[in-house]
Design an enzyme around this catalytic site. Structure first.
Site, PDB file in Angstrom:
ATOM      1  N   GLY A  99       0.811  -1.221   0.000  1.00 30.46           N
ATOM      2  CA  GLY A  99       0.000   0.000   0.000  1.00 30.46           C
ATOM      3  C   GLY A  99       0.833   1.254   0.000  1.00 30.46           C
ATOM      4  O   GLY A  99       0.515   2.232  -0.693  1.00 30.46           O
ATOM      5  N   CYS A 100       1.915   1.248   0.764  1.00 27.68           N
ATOM      6  CA  CYS A 100       2.781   2.427   0.849  1.00 27.68           C
ATOM      7  C   CYS A 100       3.550   2.634  -0.457  1.00 27.68           C
ATOM      8  O   CYS A 100       3.793   3.778  -0.870  1.00 27.68           O
ATOM      9  CB  CYS A 100       3.743   2.275   2.023  1.00 27.68           C
ATOM     10  N   THR A 101       3.933   1.549  -1.093  1.00 27.61           N
ATOM     11  CA  THR A 101       4.615   1.648  -2.394  1.00 27.61           C
ATOM     12  C   THR A 101       3.663   2.236  -3.429  1.00 27.61           C
ATOM     13  O   THR A 101       4.051   3.120  -4.226  1.00 27.61           O
ATOM     14  CB  THR A 101       5.107   0.269  -2.855  1.00 27.61           C
TER      15      THR A 101
END
Length: 268
Positions: A99-101
């Site tokens: 998700g952060c990527t």
């Protein structure tokens, strides 16, 4: 034989009261109420404060000291002062997770358009400089990642989870230290919030430029009218002596003609 008689109770003596009924202990005890517990806010620092859109932040010491992925010490105040229009801080729970990527790459792909009006973009997490540098290099991110292991800034802007962790979101603070966006949501939604802000800012700027242009045009037209009026007035005043001179010349000619006629008559 003497007859014994039973002694009567003296008149006026009160009757014995009836025995007391044993009361139920559950009703005779005073009711004890537990103290009311105050709820905690999901936004803000440990002091319980929270920021909201249109708030003005006192930047001195706000959020404490943080570090860039390159190991440079910095603060929110310094970041805002170094920016042209303000800062965009998008928060993410952990570097290099799916998700952060996704979130980081969305900001990467729209970096040019999102920074066109002078905002500086930063990613913000509790990750170490080493983890964030690896993340930045691997994904070719064009912006700096901020490291806040104690979550001092993350908490101050309202993105700290209880008891620990980071909420995914985005906060935008302009050059005047005014909060323009505070939003918690998914990767794409955080980018949408910034895009909408930039779009609205561009429209407002265009409208302001248009109003300035209209005002300038109106001033120019007014000056033209005033100049024409002045020129007309000047022409009017300049014609007055010419008319007087023309009348004088005509009178002189008429006198000369009359004199010539008189001489002719005398000669005849």
């Amino acid at each position: 034989m003497v007859e014994l008689r039973k002694r009567k109770a003296p008149p006026g003596e009160p009757a014995a009261p009836p025995p007391l009924k044993k009361s139920n202990s559950s009703t005779s005890k005073a009711k004890v109420t537990a103290p009311e517990r105050k709820g905690s806010t999901a936004y803000g620092s440990s002091s319980g404060t929270k920021i909201a859109v249109a708030d003005s932040i006192a930047l001195d010491e706000f959020g404490g000291e943080i570090e860039t992925n390159d190991g440079e010490k910095t603060s929110l105040k310094k970041l805002v002062e170094e920016s042209k229009s303000g800062v965009v801080l998008f928060t993410y729970p952990k570097a290099s997770t799916p998700g952060c990527t996704n979130q980081a790459c969305l900001f990467r792909d729209e970096f040019t358009s999102l920074t066109a009006t002078g905002y500086t973009i930063y990613g913000l997490s509790t990750d170490s400089p080493k983890s964030n540098t690896t993340f930045k290099n691997k994904q070719k991110l064009p912006y700096t990642l901020l490291c806040d292991p104690s979550a001092s800034l993350i908490g101050a802007i309202g993105m700290k989870k209880a008891p620990k962790g980071t909420t995914r979101g985005v906060v935008v603070i302009n050059k005047q230290a005014k909060v323009e966006v505070v939003f918690a949501g998914g990767p794409a939604a955080t980018v949408d919030e910034v895009r909408n802000l930039i779009s609205n800012s561009t429209e407002e700027a265009s409208e302001e430029v248009g109003n300035v242009a209209e005002d300038e045009t109106a001033r120019n037209e007014k000056e033209k009218i005033e100049n024409v009026s002045q020129e007309s007035e000047n022409v009017k005043h300049s014609e007055m002596p010419n008319e007087a001179n023309r009348d004088k010349a005509q009178a002189e000619v008429a006198a000369e003609v009359a004199e010539s006629a008189e001489k002719l008559d005398q000669g005849a």
